[in-house]
Write an enzyme that holds these catalytic residues in place. Structure first.
Site, mmCIF file in Angstrom:
data_model
loop_
_atom_site.group_PDB
_atom_site.id
_atom_site.type_symbol
_atom_site.label_atom_id
_atom_site.label_comp_id
_atom_site.label_asym_id
_atom_site.label_seq_id
_atom_site.Cartn_x
_atom_site.Cartn_y
_atom_site.Cartn_z
ATOM 1 N N ALA A 66 0.838 -1.188 -0.031
ATOM 2 C CA ALA A 66 -0.119 -0.141 0.046
ATOM 3 C C ALA A 66 0.926 0.976 -0.022
ATOM 4 O O ALA A 66 2.042 1.249 0.602
ATOM 5 C CB ALA A 66 -0.929 -0.050 1.271
ATOM 6 N N GLY A 112 0.382 -4.966 0.840
ATOM 7 C CA GLY A 112 -0.960 -4.946 0.086
ATOM 8 C C GLY A 112 -0.421 -5.593 -1.408
ATOM 9 O O GLY A 112 -1.571 -6.220 -1.960
ATOM 10 N N GLU A 115 -0.766 -9.239 -0.529
ATOM 11 C CA GLU A 115 -2.301 -9.367 -0.304
ATOM 12 C C GLU A 115 -3.205 -9.494 -1.678
ATOM 13 O O GLU A 115 -4.309 -10.249 -1.755
ATOM 14 C CB GLU A 115 -2.960 -8.295 0.649
ATOM 15 C CG GLU A 115 -2.422 -8.572 2.097
ATOM 16 C CD GLU A 115 -2.579 -7.436 3.156
ATOM 17 O OE1 GLU A 115 -2.129 -6.278 2.500
ATOM 18 O OE2 GLU A 115 -3.255 -7.761 3.939
ATOM 19 N N GLU A 135 4.173 -5.383 7.519
ATOM 20 C CA GLU A 135 3.571 -4.423 7.828
ATOM 21 C C GLU A 135 3.866 -4.280 9.392
ATOM 22 O O GLU A 135 4.063 -2.874 9.800
ATOM 23 C CB GLU A 135 2.051 -4.506 8.093
ATOM 24 C CG GLU A 135 1.379 -4.183 6.698
ATOM 25 C CD GLU A 135 1.626 -5.343 5.745
ATOM 26 O OE1 GLU A 135 2.276 -6.250 5.913
ATOM 27 O OE2 GLU A 135 0.804 -5.443 4.643
HETATM 28 N N1 COA Z 1 4.691 3.146 -0.704
HETATM 29 C C1 COA Z 1 5.059 4.315 -1.005
HETATM 30 N N2 COA Z 1 6.157 4.313 -1.788
HETATM 31 C C2 COA Z 1 6.868 3.245 -2.098
HETATM 32 C C3 COA Z 1 6.491 2.022 -1.362
HETATM 33 C C4 COA Z 1 5.419 1.964 -0.739
HETATM 34 N N3 COA Z 1 4.853 0.815 -0.190
HETATM 35 N N4 COA Z 1 7.320 1.080 -1.778
HETATM 36 C C5 COA Z 1 8.454 1.772 -2.539
HETATM 37 N N5 COA Z 1 7.957 2.986 -2.799
HETATM 38 C C6 COA Z 1 8.800 4.065 -3.557
HETATM 39 C C7 COA Z 1 9.892 4.597 -2.861
HETATM 40 O O1 COA Z 1 9.501 5.747 -1.505
HETATM 41 C C8 COA Z 1 10.791 5.136 -3.765
HETATM 42 O O2 COA Z 1 10.259 6.521 -4.079
HETATM 43 P P1 COA Z 1 11.152 7.643 -4.377
HETATM 44 O O3 COA Z 1 12.125 7.266 -5.722
HETATM 45 O O4 COA Z 1 10.291 9.018 -4.651
HETATM 46 O O5 COA Z 1 12.006 7.906 -3.084
HETATM 47 C C9 COA Z 1 10.589 4.232 -4.994
HETATM 48 O O6 COA Z 1 9.343 3.456 -4.737
HETATM 49 C C10 COA Z 1 11.793 3.181 -5.173
HETATM 50 O O7 COA Z 1 11.710 2.516 -3.864
HETATM 51 P P2 COA Z 1 13.186 2.343 -3.023
HETATM 52 O O8 COA Z 1 12.802 2.099 -1.788
HETATM 53 O O9 COA Z 1 14.046 3.286 -3.543
HETATM 54 O O10 COA Z 1 13.685 0.893 -3.741
HETATM 55 P P3 COA Z 1 14.601 -0.065 -3.466
HETATM 56 O O11 COA Z 1 14.955 -1.197 -4.430
HETATM 57 O O12 COA Z 1 15.812 0.541 -2.396
HETATM 58 O O13 COA Z 1 13.838 -0.962 -2.005
HETATM 59 C C11 COA Z 1 11.822 -2.130 -1.370
HETATM 60 C C12 COA Z 1 12.808 -1.994 -2.648
HETATM 61 C C13 COA Z 1 10.634 -2.847 -1.886
HETATM 62 C C14 COA Z 1 12.726 -2.964 -0.383
HETATM 63 C C15 COA Z 1 11.616 -0.928 -0.640
HETATM 64 O O14 COA Z 1 10.768 0.025 -1.346
HETATM 65 C C16 COA Z 1 10.405 -1.099 0.674
HETATM 66 O O15 COA Z 1 10.716 -1.670 1.640
HETATM 67 N N6 COA Z 1 9.174 -0.589 0.161
HETATM 68 C C17 COA Z 1 8.146 -0.609 1.159
HETATM 69 C C18 COA Z 1 7.589 -1.942 1.268
HETATM 70 C C19 COA Z 1 6.538 -2.276 2.584
HETATM 71 O O16 COA Z 1 6.684 -2.013 3.588
HETATM 72 N N7 COA Z 1 5.140 -2.413 1.974
HETATM 73 C C20 COA Z 1 4.100 -2.492 3.018
HETATM 74 C C21 COA Z 1 3.305 -1.218 3.135
HETATM 75 S S1 COA Z 1 2.072 -1.495 4.294
#
Ligand code: COA
Length: 258
Positions: A66, A112, A115, A135
């Protein structure tokens, strides 16, 4: 159909939905969830579409969760409403769709995103895919059905380990755990999903819809899945597809389901 955050396409009897926010790793914001609802409804209402395949754009992510930026400041009431509305219009909606939905997991499927994949009727992953429910690392719990569907798919112990550790598992582990049915190289992902969809589309849509309903019934509180199976089994006997399917078998020919 014109959307801001998703792409749709039709090929033969298959409808394709691609979540298209690659710079945000296809994170599900409110607008994307609303667009997905419209796209799924439209394909489900289209009698020429027999299977829907959902995937993410780019090579990195199916859906990374999400959109955290959207809910970071939500109140208890707003958080509750986010989960309630999302479950109603997308996650439960997909699970209960009459048209089979295959999730093609082409990269990260987190929160999400996992999910969403779990709400689909089954899942196929590419070798680079990583799955998890992170989460609790954000101080929240899965809100789009993850606490219910993950134990159904992998068992209570593995589900609780994944939820409590907030860690990711590889595509191969996901296959061993029963979370995905197949793992293939990324280039092979859509071709395999299309092959599976083609096979499904040759069968009776009416009977498949009844089977989805009966299988889901086992996972619904206070509903006896066996009773629903009996009911849906009986209902099948009144359909044209049942008549055609059984007649074709007896006449040793391929059925022609309208
Ligand atoms: N919500 C909003 N933005 C998200 C996102 C999310 N769940 N997941 C990734 N993004 C965005 C990042 O903020 C970043 O945006 P920016 O370039 O404007 O800063 C972009 O997507 C790329 O992500 P980044 O974190 O730089 O890539 P990465 O390769 O370093 O890491 C992940 C990849 C998936 C490990 C990392 O993005 C992450 O942990 N995301 C969140 C996962 C999460 O907790 N999801 C559950 C949400 S309830």
């Amino acid at each position: 159909m014109n959307f801001e955050n998703i792409l749709t396409d039709k090929k033969g009897l298959i409808g394709f939905i691609t979540i298209n926010r690659p710079t945000k790793l296809n994170a599900l914001n409110k607008k994307t969830i609303e667009e997905l609802h419209i796209a799924f409804k439209s394909f489900n209402d289209n009698r020429k579409i027999k299977v829907i395949i959902i995937t993410g754009s780019g090579e990195k992510a199916f859906v990374a969760g999400a959109d955290i930026s959207e809910f970071a400041n939500f109140s208890i009431e707003e958080g509750t409403e986010l989960a309630r509305k999302g479950q109603e219009i997308l996650f439960d909606y997909i699970q209960n769709l009459e048209t089979p939905v295959i999730a093609a997991i082409n990269g990260f499927a987190l929160g999400g995103g996992l999910e969403l994949a779990m709400a689909a009727h089954f899942r196929v992953a590419s070798t680079n895919a990583k799955m998890g429910l992170p989460e609790v690392s954000l101080g929240v719990i899965p809100g789009y059905g993850g606490t219910q569907r993950l134990p159904q798919l992998v068992g209570k112990g593995k589900a609780l380990e994944m939820i409590m550790s907030a860690s990711m598992i590889s595509a191969e582990e996901a296959k061993n755990w029963g979370l995905v049915n197949y793992v293939v190289e990324q280039l092979e992902l859509l071709p395999l999903c299309i092959k599976l969809a083609d096979k499904i589309s040759k069968n009776s849509s009416v009977a498949i819809a009844a089977a989805i309903k009966a299988v889901n019934a086992n996972y619904t509180n206070c509903v006896n899945g066996y009773a629903v199976e009996i009911e849906q089994f009986g209902v099948s006997f009144g359909t044209d597809d049942f008549a055609e399917g059984t007649t074709a078998f007896l006449e040793k020919r391929t059925p022609n389901f309208e």
